[in-house]
Design an enzyme around this catalytic site. Structure first.
Site, PDB file in Angstrom:
ATOM      1  N   TYR A 132       0.816  -1.213   0.000  1.00  0.00           N
ATOM      2  CA  TYR A 132       0.000   0.000   0.000  1.00  0.00           C
ATOM      3  C   TYR A 132       0.851   1.266   0.000  1.00  0.00           C
ATOM      4  O   TYR A 132       0.325   2.366   0.053  1.00  0.00           O
ATOM      5  CB  TYR A 132      -0.948   0.010   1.205  1.00  0.00           C
ATOM      6  CG  TYR A 132      -2.078  -0.988   1.084  1.00  0.00           C
ATOM      7  CD1 TYR A 132      -1.834  -2.286   0.672  1.00  0.00           C
ATOM      8  CD2 TYR A 132      -3.377  -0.645   1.380  1.00  0.00           C
ATOM      9  CE1 TYR A 132      -2.850  -3.213   0.557  1.00  0.00           C
ATOM     10  CE2 TYR A 132      -4.414  -1.568   1.268  1.00  0.00           C
ATOM     11  CZ  TYR A 132      -4.129  -2.846   0.858  1.00  0.00           C
ATOM     12  OH  TYR A 132      -5.143  -3.752   0.750  1.00  0.00           O
ATOM     13  N   LYS A 179       3.520 -14.612   5.233  1.00  0.00           N
ATOM     14  CA  LYS A 179       3.821 -15.522   4.115  1.00  0.00           C
ATOM     15  C   LYS A 179       5.346 -15.560   3.977  1.00  0.00           C
ATOM     16  O   LYS A 179       5.913 -15.366   2.893  1.00  0.00           O
ATOM     17  CB  LYS A 179       3.136 -14.997   2.842  1.00  0.00           C
ATOM     18  CG  LYS A 179       3.139 -15.956   1.683  1.00  0.00           C
ATOM     19  CD  LYS A 179       2.113 -17.058   1.803  1.00  0.00           C
ATOM     20  CE  LYS A 179       2.248 -18.043   0.657  1.00  0.00           C
ATOM     21  NZ  LYS A 179       1.437 -19.233   0.803  1.00  0.00           N
ATOM     22  N   ASP A 212      -2.432 -18.268   4.275  1.00  0.00           N
ATOM     23  CA  ASP A 212      -3.436 -19.135   3.632  1.00  0.00           C
ATOM     24  C   ASP A 212      -3.996 -20.145   4.628  1.00  0.00           C
ATOM     25  O   ASP A 212      -5.218 -20.361   4.704  1.00  0.00           O
ATOM     26  CB  ASP A 212      -2.871 -19.825   2.372  1.00  0.00           C
ATOM     27  CG  ASP A 212      -1.399 -20.181   2.477  1.00  0.00           C
ATOM     28  OD1 ASP A 212      -0.777 -19.848   3.500  1.00  0.00           O
ATOM     29  OD2 ASP A 212      -0.869 -20.799   1.543  1.00  0.00           O
ATOM     30  N   ASP A 236      -6.042  -6.199   5.447  1.00  0.00           N
ATOM     31  CA  ASP A 236      -7.204  -5.705   4.705  1.00  0.00           C
ATOM     32  C   ASP A 236      -8.103  -6.878   4.308  1.00  0.00           C
ATOM     33  O   ASP A 236      -9.320  -6.878   4.527  1.00  0.00           O
ATOM     34  CB  ASP A 236      -6.681  -4.968   3.453  1.00  0.00           C
ATOM     35  CG  ASP A 236      -7.750  -4.105   2.812  1.00  0.00           C
ATOM     36  OD1 ASP A 236      -8.892  -4.074   3.313  1.00  0.00           O
ATOM     37  OD2 ASP A 236      -7.450  -3.463   1.786  1.00  0.00           O
TER      38      ASP A 236
END
Ligand code: NAI
Length: 351
Positions: A132, A179, A212, A236
């Protein structure tokens, strides 16, 4: 941003009705806040598409001036076009005023039917960097690059915020979601900082989960989570997923905190499909208003709003369409105000 009060003693708060359903749900939140008797002076400002159409600028100087003066805002959603147009004003405001911590409490309500019960978790999202940061460019036609920025300073700062919040609120566990198996440097740094900070909070359990797998676990065993600590993008996405666990975007409030100010806003967007129809669920905005009152020291008024909202949902008599009912925004707001009891006439409810 700094805290300000007006000459008559009422605390000044910037009010940004926003775009789409924003003006409808923000009007509801203001009506409920005013019913508590807490005296606030609203400094109403336009932003986003409304300001762009009216003044040719989605972030007018008057808005920035107001935010600098009051240090606190209640904000409706702002429209950001997909893949074109001006950059997100939300991201701009969070970065400009260094509102680095986005906090979204996600709780089950009795009376709101979902496949999940007793969800009670808090999403803590880093608000100022990651993908972002807006660093995108085209290298050559057909090839673009978007840069993910993760710094130790911002990672430690958000981790500290999450752990301090967990300690203050008597929570038991902070789960860092990442991740780092793929993004070894960036997410690896985020995790390293979270681990470092966790060592100063020995009474809190610290866990790590790959994003995930965390998403799968959130929809199979949401009670396993307590405080979730995430970078900007994962935060988000996971926020909306978590909203789905407890009845949708219409019921989840939020706040963006910095060291010198805060902006309170629901998780949801402008909901163009229902805007202007009086169908929007005002609860997310109303509960964001309760978070604002809490921030300003009016704990009892905030509790009163939360209790009344819980009662209305539990009774099931006045539910908006997103919750399976047919009530309008106005009817739901009136029901919450009625459940609060008579209007309090002074601000003498500081707890
Ligand atoms: P959205 O949250 O506006 O809508 C998603 C779905 O949820 C729609 O079906 C909508 O009707 C429903 N919904 C949302 N809030 C609701 C409420 N209070 N009551 C009942 N139903 C509700 O997300 P979408 O469609 O992805 O975004 C629309 C616009 O909002 C975009 O321009 C986006 O950039 C902006 N947006 C702004 C945010 C902010 O200002 N903080 C946050 C998220 C999106």
């Amino acid at each position: 941003m700094r805290k300000g009060s007006s000459s008559n003693g009422a605390r000044a708060v910037t009010l940004i009705p926003g775009d789409g359903i924003g003006p409808e749900v923000i009007a509801a939140a203001v009506a409920v806040i005013e019913h508590t008797g807490v005296k606030l002076r609203w400094d109403e400002q336009i932003a986003g598409m409304t300001a762009f159409k009216r003044a040719g600028n989605p972030v007018p100087e008057a808005l920035l001036k107001s935010l600098r003066a009051t240090g606190v805002a209640l904000k409706g959603p702002l429209e950001t076009r997909v893949g074109e147009g001006y950059r997100s004003i939300n991201v701009y405001l969070r970065k400009t005023f260094n509102l680095y911590a986005n906090l979204r409490p996600v709780r089950s309500f009795q009376g709101v039917h979902t496949p999940f019960r007793d969800v009670d978790l808090v999403v803590v999202r880093e608000n100022t960097e990651d993908l972002y940061a807006g660093l995108e460019h085209q290298i050559t036609p057909g090839v673009v690059e978007s840069i993910k920025v993760i710094t130790a300073r911002a990672s430690r700062r958000i981790a500290r915020f999450a752990f301090e919040y967990a300690r203050r609120e008597g929570r038991r566990c902070v789960t860092a979601i990442h991740k780092a198996n793929i993004m070894k440097l960036s997410d690896g740094l985020f995790l390293k900082c979270a681990r470092e900070v966790s060592s100063a909070f020995p009474e809190l359990r610290y866990e790590e989960q790959i994003v995930d797998a965390a998403c799968m676990r959130l929809v199979t065993d949401p009670q396993a989570f307590d405080v979730l600590l995430l970078e900007n993008l994962y935060g988000d996405i996971v926020s909306d997923l978590c909203a789905g666990l407890v009845g949708g975007l219409g019921v989840v409030p939020g706040a963006n905190y910095g060291d010198k100010g805060a902006i309170f806003e629901a998780v949801h967007g402008t909901a163009p499909d229902i805007a202007g129809k009086g169908l929007a669920n005002p609860i997310a905005a109303i509960l964001s208003g309760a978070m604002l009152l809490e921030y300003l020291g009016h704990q009892q008024a905030a509790r009163r709003i939360r209790n009344a909202t819980g009662e209305v949902l539990q009774s099931g008599n006045t539910l908006t369409r997103d919750l399976g009912g047919s009530a309008t925004t106005r009817q739901m707001t009136d029901a919450i105000i009625a459940a609060m009891g008579p209007r309090t006439s002074s601000a003498a409810d500081r707890a």
